[in-house]
Scaffold this motif. Structure first.
Motif, mmCIF file in Angstrom:
data_model
loop_
_atom_site.group_PDB
_atom_site.id
_atom_site.type_symbol
_atom_site.label_atom_id
_atom_site.label_comp_id
_atom_site.label_asym_id
_atom_site.label_seq_id
_atom_site.Cartn_x
_atom_site.Cartn_y
_atom_site.Cartn_z
ATOM 1 N N THR A 90 0.911 -0.757 -0.366
ATOM 2 C CA THR A 90 -0.072 -0.102 0.707
ATOM 3 C C THR A 90 1.178 0.959 -0.020
ATOM 4 O O THR A 90 1.621 1.108 0.872
ATOM 5 C CB THR A 90 -0.899 0.152 0.711
ATOM 6 O OG1 THR A 90 -2.056 -1.323 1.336
ATOM 7 C CG2 THR A 90 -1.932 1.160 1.237
ATOM 8 N N ALA A 91 0.935 1.859 -1.153
ATOM 9 C CA ALA A 91 1.634 3.152 -1.149
ATOM 10 C C ALA A 91 0.955 3.971 -2.507
ATOM 11 O O ALA A 91 0.562 3.755 -3.198
ATOM 12 C CB ALA A 91 2.727 3.026 -1.319
ATOM 13 N N VAL A 92 1.750 5.548 -2.196
ATOM 14 C CA VAL A 92 1.449 5.806 -3.582
ATOM 15 C C VAL A 92 2.794 5.853 -4.578
ATOM 16 O O VAL A 92 3.755 5.322 -3.827
ATOM 17 C CB VAL A 92 1.033 7.494 -3.234
ATOM 18 C CG1 VAL A 92 1.108 8.312 -3.958
ATOM 19 C CG2 VAL A 92 0.084 8.403 -2.764
ATOM 20 N N TYR A 93 1.601 5.108 -5.764
ATOM 21 C CA TYR A 93 3.240 5.158 -6.226
ATOM 22 C C TYR A 93 3.792 5.846 -8.118
ATOM 23 O O TYR A 93 2.783 6.316 -7.986
ATOM 24 C CB TYR A 93 3.155 4.027 -7.385
ATOM 25 C CG TYR A 93 2.907 1.757 -6.741
ATOM 26 C CD1 TYR A 93 2.273 1.984 -5.335
ATOM 27 C CD2 TYR A 93 3.895 1.675 -6.803
ATOM 28 C CE1 TYR A 93 2.290 1.325 -4.592
ATOM 29 C CE2 TYR A 93 4.040 0.115 -5.959
ATOM 30 C CZ TYR A 93 3.226 0.187 -4.908
ATOM 31 O OH TYR A 93 3.462 -1.068 -3.233
ATOM 32 N N TYR A 94 5.039 6.026 -7.804
ATOM 33 C CA TYR A 94 5.527 7.106 -8.954
ATOM 34 C C TYR A 94 5.471 6.910 -10.294
ATOM 35 O O TYR A 94 6.679 5.483 -9.804
ATOM 36 C CB TYR A 94 6.251 8.520 -7.864
ATOM 37 C CG TYR A 94 5.354 9.121 -7.329
ATOM 38 C CD1 TYR A 94 5.651 8.785 -5.487
ATOM 39 C CD2 TYR A 94 4.220 9.972 -7.205
ATOM 40 C CE1 TYR A 94 4.793 9.218 -4.566
ATOM 41 C CE2 TYR A 94 4.070 11.068 -5.847
ATOM 42 C CZ TYR A 94 3.799 10.463 -4.874
ATOM 43 O OH TYR A 94 3.290 10.774 -3.349
ATOM 44 N N GLY A 121 1.765 10.367 -8.862
ATOM 45 C CA GLY A 121 1.592 9.449 -8.120
ATOM 46 C C GLY A 121 0.070 8.878 -8.521
ATOM 47 O O GLY A 121 -0.437 9.813 -8.738
ATOM 48 N N THR A 122 0.139 7.860 -8.284
ATOM 49 C CA THR A 122 -1.382 6.659 -8.506
ATOM 50 C C THR A 122 -1.112 5.313 -7.257
ATOM 51 O O THR A 122 -0.627 5.501 -6.832
ATOM 52 C CB THR A 122 -2.039 5.904 -9.719
ATOM 53 O OG1 THR A 122 -2.983 5.662 -9.337
ATOM 54 C CG2 THR A 122 -0.206 4.927 -9.767
ATOM 55 N N LEU A 123 -2.600 5.623 -6.646
ATOM 56 C CA LEU A 123 -2.665 5.430 -4.873
ATOM 57 C C LEU A 123 -3.014 3.688 -5.101
ATOM 58 O O LEU A 123 -3.694 3.646 -5.637
ATOM 59 C CB LEU A 123 -3.488 5.664 -4.056
ATOM 60 C CG LEU A 123 -4.307 5.317 -2.653
ATOM 61 C CD1 LEU A 123 -2.869 5.121 -2.024
ATOM 62 C CD2 LEU A 123 -4.926 6.011 -1.861
ATOM 63 N N VAL A 124 -2.231 3.004 -4.398
ATOM 64 C CA VAL A 124 -2.367 1.545 -4.798
ATOM 65 C C VAL A 124 -2.947 0.899 -3.010
ATOM 66 O O VAL A 124 -2.455 1.459 -1.975
ATOM 67 C CB VAL A 124 -1.274 0.712 -4.944
ATOM 68 C CG1 VAL A 124 -1.781 -0.833 -5.219
ATOM 69 C CG2 VAL A 124 -1.146 1.179 -6.511
#
Length: 128
Positions: A90-94, A121-124
């Protein structure tokens, strides 16, 4: 070059997601790409890296065997396939890019400071 990530969302542990990083303003042919992530309360960390040709890749130990980075330079897009997702993913992916033709050297760019262009960024979110 402008980068836009997509493909994030909520998924149960064990599930899969594919993130995309679409570029505009320049062709990605000569750009190295890195995927980074930042979990709540933690520093941003490198996840995966791919050379401009796609011939060389590397992964953080925490995602090896589960994540796969690839690129389609014809579509000006880089992908991060994430399988067997865990809560800790779980994180924001850049995604990040830097002009780095492979003629400049054999080493992959793996540090944040080496990248000059970043997406928003996109949140997972991975839940049990």
């Amino acid at each position: 070059v402008q980068l836009v990530e997509s493909g994030g969302g909520s998924v149960q542990a064990g599930g899969s997601l594919r993130l995309s990083c679409a570029a505009s303003g320049s062709t990605l042919d000569y750009y190295a790409i890195g995927w980074f992530r930042q979990a709540p309360g933690k520093e941003r960390e490198g996840v995966s890296f791919i050379s401009s040709s796609g011939g060389r890749t590397d992964y953080a130990d925490s995602v090896k065997g589960r994540f796969t980075v690839s690129r389609d330079n014809a579509k000006n897009t880089v992908y991060l396939q994430m399988n067997s997702l865990k809560n800790e993913d779980t994180a924001v992916y850049y995604c990040a890019a830097e002009h780095y033709p492979e003629t400049m050297g054999a080493a992959l760019l793996t540090e944040e400071y080496e990248y000059g262009y970043w997406g928003q960024g996109t949140l997972v979110t991975v839940s049990s």
